[in-house]
Motif scaffolding. Structure first.
Motif, PDB file in Angstrom:
ATOM      1  N   LEU A 139       0.821  -1.209   0.000  1.00  0.00           N
ATOM      2  CA  LEU A 139       0.000   0.000   0.000  1.00  0.00           C
ATOM      3  C   LEU A 139       0.857   1.262   0.000  1.00  0.00           C
ATOM      4  O   LEU A 139       0.630   2.197  -0.774  1.00  0.00           O
ATOM      5  CB  LEU A 139      -0.910  -0.002   1.221  1.00  0.00           C
ATOM      6  CG  LEU A 139      -2.042  -1.032   1.250  1.00  0.00           C
ATOM      7  CD1 LEU A 139      -2.673  -1.071   2.634  1.00  0.00           C
ATOM      8  CD2 LEU A 139      -3.093  -0.709   0.202  1.00  0.00           C
ATOM      9  N   LYS A 140       1.835   1.270   0.868  1.00  0.00           N
ATOM     10  CA  LYS A 140       2.672   2.467   1.026  1.00  0.00           C
ATOM     11  C   LYS A 140       3.445   2.777  -0.254  1.00  0.00           C
ATOM     12  O   LYS A 140       3.601   3.946  -0.627  1.00  0.00           O
ATOM     13  CB  LYS A 140       3.649   2.238   2.181  1.00  0.00           C
ATOM     14  CG  LYS A 140       4.383   3.487   2.650  1.00  0.00           C
ATOM     15  CD  LYS A 140       3.534   4.330   3.548  1.00  0.00           C
ATOM     16  CE  LYS A 140       4.363   5.449   4.192  1.00  0.00           C
ATOM     17  NZ  LYS A 140       3.548   6.288   5.089  1.00  0.00           N
ATOM     18  N   SER A 141       3.899   1.746  -0.948  1.00  0.00           N
ATOM     19  CA  SER A 141       4.718   1.965  -2.134  1.00  0.00           C
ATOM     20  C   SER A 141       3.920   2.549  -3.291  1.00  0.00           C
ATOM     21  O   SER A 141       4.486   3.097  -4.229  1.00  0.00           O
ATOM     22  CB  SER A 141       5.389   0.654  -2.561  1.00  0.00           C
ATOM     23  OG  SER A 141       4.443  -0.259  -3.076  1.00  0.00           O
ATOM     24  N   TYR A 142       2.600   2.427  -3.241  1.00  0.00           N
ATOM     25  CA  TYR A 142       1.749   3.019  -4.271  1.00  0.00           C
ATOM     26  C   TYR A 142       1.112   4.325  -3.790  1.00  0.00           C
ATOM     27  O   TYR A 142       0.162   4.810  -4.399  1.00  0.00           O
ATOM     28  CB  TYR A 142       0.661   2.029  -4.681  1.00  0.00           C
ATOM     29  CG  TYR A 142       1.162   0.971  -5.637  1.00  0.00           C
ATOM     30  CD1 TYR A 142       1.104   1.159  -7.011  1.00  0.00           C
ATOM     31  CD2 TYR A 142       1.714  -0.216  -5.165  1.00  0.00           C
ATOM     32  CE1 TYR A 142       1.567   0.195  -7.892  1.00  0.00           C
ATOM     33  CE2 TYR A 142       2.181  -1.189  -6.034  1.00  0.00           C
ATOM     34  CZ  TYR A 142       2.101  -0.978  -7.400  1.00  0.00           C
ATOM     35  OH  TYR A 142       2.575  -1.934  -8.262  1.00  0.00           O
ATOM     36  N   ASP A 143       1.636   4.882  -2.713  1.00  0.00           N
ATOM     37  CA  ASP A 143       1.164   6.162  -2.174  1.00  0.00           C
ATOM     38  C   ASP A 143      -0.322   6.143  -1.829  1.00  0.00           C
ATOM     39  O   ASP A 143      -1.033   7.142  -1.985  1.00  0.00           O
ATOM     40  CB  ASP A 143       1.456   7.314  -3.156  1.00  0.00           C
ATOM     41  CG  ASP A 143       2.944   7.543  -3.354  1.00  0.00           C
ATOM     42  OD1 ASP A 143       3.693   7.418  -2.371  1.00  0.00           O
ATOM     43  OD2 ASP A 143       3.353   7.833  -4.492  1.00  0.00           O
ATOM     44  N   ILE A 144      -0.798   5.000  -1.378  1.00  0.00           N
ATOM     45  CA  ILE A 144      -2.185   4.883  -0.936  1.00  0.00           C
ATOM     46  C   ILE A 144      -2.258   5.287   0.534  1.00  0.00           C
ATOM     47  O   ILE A 144      -1.396   4.913   1.336  1.00  0.00           O
ATOM     48  CB  ILE A 144      -2.695   3.442  -1.134  1.00  0.00           C
ATOM     49  CG1 ILE A 144      -2.687   3.095  -2.626  1.00  0.00           C
ATOM     50  CG2 ILE A 144      -4.089   3.268  -0.553  1.00  0.00           C
ATOM     51  CD1 ILE A 144      -2.949   1.631  -2.899  1.00  0.00           C
ATOM     52  N   SER A 145      -3.285   6.043   0.882  1.00  0.00           N
ATOM     53  CA  SER A 145      -3.385   6.531   2.260  1.00  0.00           C
ATOM     54  C   SER A 145      -4.729   6.215   2.912  1.00  0.00           C
ATOM     55  O   SER A 145      -4.929   6.540   4.082  1.00  0.00           O
ATOM     56  CB  SER A 145      -3.162   8.045   2.296  1.00  0.00           C
ATOM     57  OG  SER A 145      -4.104   8.722   1.464  1.00  0.00           O
ATOM     58  N   ARG A 146      -5.647   5.571   2.177  1.00  0.00           N
ATOM     59  CA  ARG A 146      -6.928   5.216   2.790  1.00  0.00           C
ATOM     60  C   ARG A 146      -6.717   4.187   3.898  1.00  0.00           C
ATOM     61  O   ARG A 146      -5.909   3.270   3.755  1.00  0.00           O
ATOM     62  CB  ARG A 146      -7.878   4.646   1.731  1.00  0.00           C
ATOM     63  CG  ARG A 146      -8.622   5.711   0.944  1.00  0.00           C
ATOM     64  CD  ARG A 146      -9.683   5.082   0.070  1.00  0.00           C
ATOM     65  NE  ARG A 146      -9.121   4.454  -1.109  1.00  0.00           N
ATOM     66  CZ  ARG A 146      -9.817   3.653  -1.916  1.00  0.00           C
ATOM     67  NH1 ARG A 146     -11.075   3.363  -1.647  1.00  0.00           N
ATOM     68  NH2 ARG A 146      -9.245   3.120  -2.977  1.00  0.00           N
ATOM     69  N   PRO A 147      -7.435   4.286   4.999  1.00  0.00           N
ATOM     70  CA  PRO A 147      -7.251   3.339   6.112  1.00  0.00           C
ATOM     71  C   PRO A 147      -7.519   1.902   5.682  1.00  0.00           C
ATOM     72  O   PRO A 147      -8.433   1.631   4.893  1.00  0.00           O
ATOM     73  CB  PRO A 147      -8.278   3.802   7.141  1.00  0.00           C
ATOM     74  CG  PRO A 147      -8.511   5.242   6.834  1.00  0.00           C
ATOM     75  CD  PRO A 147      -8.397   5.361   5.351  1.00  0.00           C
ATOM     76  N   LEU A 148      -6.725   0.994   6.217  1.00  0.00           N
ATOM     77  CA  LEU A 148      -6.883  -0.438   5.967  1.00  0.00           C
ATOM     78  C   LEU A 148      -7.784  -1.026   7.039  1.00  0.00           C
ATOM     79  O   LEU A 148      -7.575  -0.805   8.231  1.00  0.00           O
ATOM     80  CB  LEU A 148      -5.517  -1.125   5.992  1.00  0.00           C
ATOM     81  CG  LEU A 148      -5.495  -2.612   5.627  1.00  0.00           C
ATOM     82  CD1 LEU A 148      -5.800  -2.802   4.152  1.00  0.00           C
ATOM     83  CD2 LEU A 148      -4.144  -3.238   5.974  1.00  0.00           C
ATOM     84  N   LEU A 149      -8.787  -1.784   6.622  1.00  0.00           N
ATOM     85  CA  LEU A 149      -9.760  -2.368   7.542  1.00  0.00           C
ATOM     86  C   LEU A 149      -9.603  -3.876   7.563  1.00  0.00           C
ATOM     87  O   LEU A 149      -9.576  -4.520   6.511  1.00  0.00           O
ATOM     88  CB  LEU A 149     -11.181  -2.003   7.108  1.00  0.00           C
ATOM     89  CG  LEU A 149     -12.344  -2.660   7.857  1.00  0.00           C
ATOM     90  CD1 LEU A 149     -12.379  -2.206   9.312  1.00  0.00           C
ATOM     91  CD2 LEU A 149     -13.665  -2.356   7.161  1.00  0.00           C
ATOM     92  N   LEU A 150      -9.509  -4.469   8.763  1.00  0.00           N
ATOM     93  CA  LEU A 150      -9.364  -5.915   8.871  1.00  0.00           C
ATOM     94  C   LEU A 150      -9.881  -6.401  10.210  1.00  0.00           C
ATOM     95  O   LEU A 150     -10.089  -5.617  11.143  1.00  0.00           O
ATOM     96  CB  LEU A 150      -7.909  -6.343   8.698  1.00  0.00           C
ATOM     97  CG  LEU A 150      -6.934  -5.931   9.812  1.00  0.00           C
ATOM     98  CD1 LEU A 150      -5.868  -7.004   9.992  1.00  0.00           C
ATOM     99  CD2 LEU A 150      -6.277  -4.591   9.478  1.00  0.00           C
ATOM    100  N   SER A 151     -10.090  -7.707  10.304  1.00  0.00           N
ATOM    101  CA  SER A 151     -10.444  -8.357  11.565  1.00  0.00           C
ATOM    102  C   SER A 151      -9.363  -9.357  11.919  1.00  0.00           C
ATOM    103  O   SER A 151      -8.675  -9.882  11.046  1.00  0.00           O
ATOM    104  CB  SER A 151     -11.802  -9.057  11.450  1.00  0.00           C
ATOM    105  OG  SER A 151     -11.792 -10.007  10.403  1.00  0.00           O
ATOM    106  N   SER A 152      -9.214  -9.631  13.211  1.00  0.00           N
ATOM    107  CA  SER A 152      -8.163 -10.549  13.655  1.00  0.00           C
ATOM    108  C   SER A 152      -8.495 -11.072  15.036  1.00  0.00           C
ATOM    109  O   SER A 152      -9.126 -10.381  15.853  1.00  0.00           O
ATOM    110  CB  SER A 152      -6.806  -9.840  13.670  1.00  0.00           C
ATOM    111  OG  SER A 152      -5.836 -10.609  14.354  1.00  0.00           O
ATOM    112  N   ALA A 153      -8.022 -12.290  15.315  1.00  0.00           N
ATOM    113  CA  ALA A 153      -8.188 -12.862  16.649  1.00  0.00           C
ATOM    114  C   ALA A 153      -6.974 -12.613  17.535  1.00  0.00           C
ATOM    115  O   ALA A 153      -6.953 -13.023  18.697  1.00  0.00           O
ATOM    116  CB  ALA A 153      -8.440 -14.366  16.544  1.00  0.00           C
ATOM    117  N   GLY A 154      -5.925 -11.960  17.025  1.00  0.00           N
ATOM    118  CA  GLY A 154      -4.783 -11.675  17.889  1.00  0.00           C
ATOM    119  C   GLY A 154      -3.476 -11.385  17.182  1.00  0.00           C
ATOM    120  O   GLY A 154      -3.023 -10.238  17.115  1.00  0.00           O
ATOM    121  N   ASN A 155      -2.828 -12.419  16.623  1.00  0.00           N
ATOM    122  CA  ASN A 155      -1.487 -12.252  16.082  1.00  0.00           C
ATOM    123  C   ASN A 155      -1.431 -11.277  14.906  1.00  0.00           C
ATOM    124  O   ASN A 155      -0.516 -10.444  14.816  1.00  0.00           O
ATOM    125  CB  ASN A 155      -0.919 -13.603  15.649  1.00  0.00           C
ATOM    126  CG  ASN A 155      -0.511 -14.467  16.821  1.00  0.00           C
ATOM    127  OD1 ASN A 155      -0.405 -13.985  17.943  1.00  0.00           O
ATOM    128  ND2 ASN A 155      -0.280 -15.743  16.574  1.00  0.00           N
TER     129      ASN A 155
END
Length: 256
Positions: A131-147
């Motif tokens: 994401l960073k290398s393409y100059d994208i700045s929109r927030p990344l949304l995800l779910s996770s159980a921990g790690n």
């Protein structure tokens, strides 16, 4: 020979769908094949470089595998995430003549120090660098159980990328981070974590993430899990580490 990392262009590789044969130029966040998605076919895109990728021995750590990853620009990372070593006592005990182990995580004796102590550091490294290398700045949304939450939170804070993470409340204890100067301030600024109360589980967090994604629409980017080529390519570094150490391809490769 590929150009140096600082000279890379975004069109040096394609994203290829093995299900229908369609190819895409990467935009930094594509996770699905449009054709297969319209037909409700699940397919994982493949990284297809337009050059012969090689390990770049001028660099150390993860930067030496840059040619196998869907990034543009430079990689500056001094952390040692991985090592491959030939087995001695285990191989002798169980009758192996040429057995190697590739280790990730944190082990001072082996000289590896993944900051959040799991292979999820590879996934965070791959997804966020893409994401960073393409100059994208929109927030990344995800779910996770921990790690994954811990790894994404750490790396997002390190590279100043905004993320929104949905986590079960009973996984709260897994969200520790290493003590580093300035890290807490960056976590406060760039990382937003929402907890699903008990009896919340990972499925509940995934549902909530999907609802938020649908509501916020173009304001956020869905991380995509294992449909995200940043994850799959970064996990492939385990196999590259073996080749880097031995110079050969394994007869059998098991990755847990």
């Amino acid at each position: 020979m590929r150009q140096s990392p600082s000279m890379l262009k975004e069109n040096e590789y394609d994203l290829y769908c093995s299900s229908c044969g369609n190819s895409y130029i990467d935009d930094g966040y594509r996770i699905t094949c449009t054709i297969c998605q319209n037909k409700e076919i699940k397919s994982i895109l493949e990284f297809r470089p337009r050059y012969q990728p090689e390990i770049d021995y001028k660099y150390s750590n993860l930067a030496r595998y840059r040619n196998f990853l869907p990034f543009t620009g430079e990689i500056n990372d001094e952390i040692v995430y991985i090592t491959t070593q030939k087995s001695k006592s285990f191989a002798s005990k169980y009758g192996f003549n040429n057995l190697y182990f590739t280790y990730t995580g944190y082990n001072e004796d082996l000289g590896i120090a993944s900051p959040t102590c799991s292979f999820k550091d590879f996934e965070a490294f791959g997804v966020l660098n893409r994401l960073k290398s393409y100059d994208i700045s929109r927030p990344l949304l995800l779910s996770s159980a921990g790690n994954t939450a811990r790894a994404i939170a750490y790396y997002a804070a390190k590279i100043h990328y905004p993320v929104i993470i949905i986590v079960p409340n009973n996984s709260r204890q897994y969200l520790w981070l290493p003590h580093e100067n300035g890290l807490f301030d960056n976590v406060t600024k760039y990382v937003k974590i929402f907890f699903v109360n008990q009896p919340g589980n990972f499925n509940d967090t995934a549902k909530l993430a999907n609802l938020l994604g649908a509501h916020l629409d173009d304001e956020v980017l869905s991380e995509g899990g294992y449909f995200n080529i940043g994850r799959t390519c970064a996990l492939g570094i385990c196999a590259l580490s073996f080749f880097d150490q031995t110079g050969i391809f394994p007869n059998h490769f098991v990755q847990a």
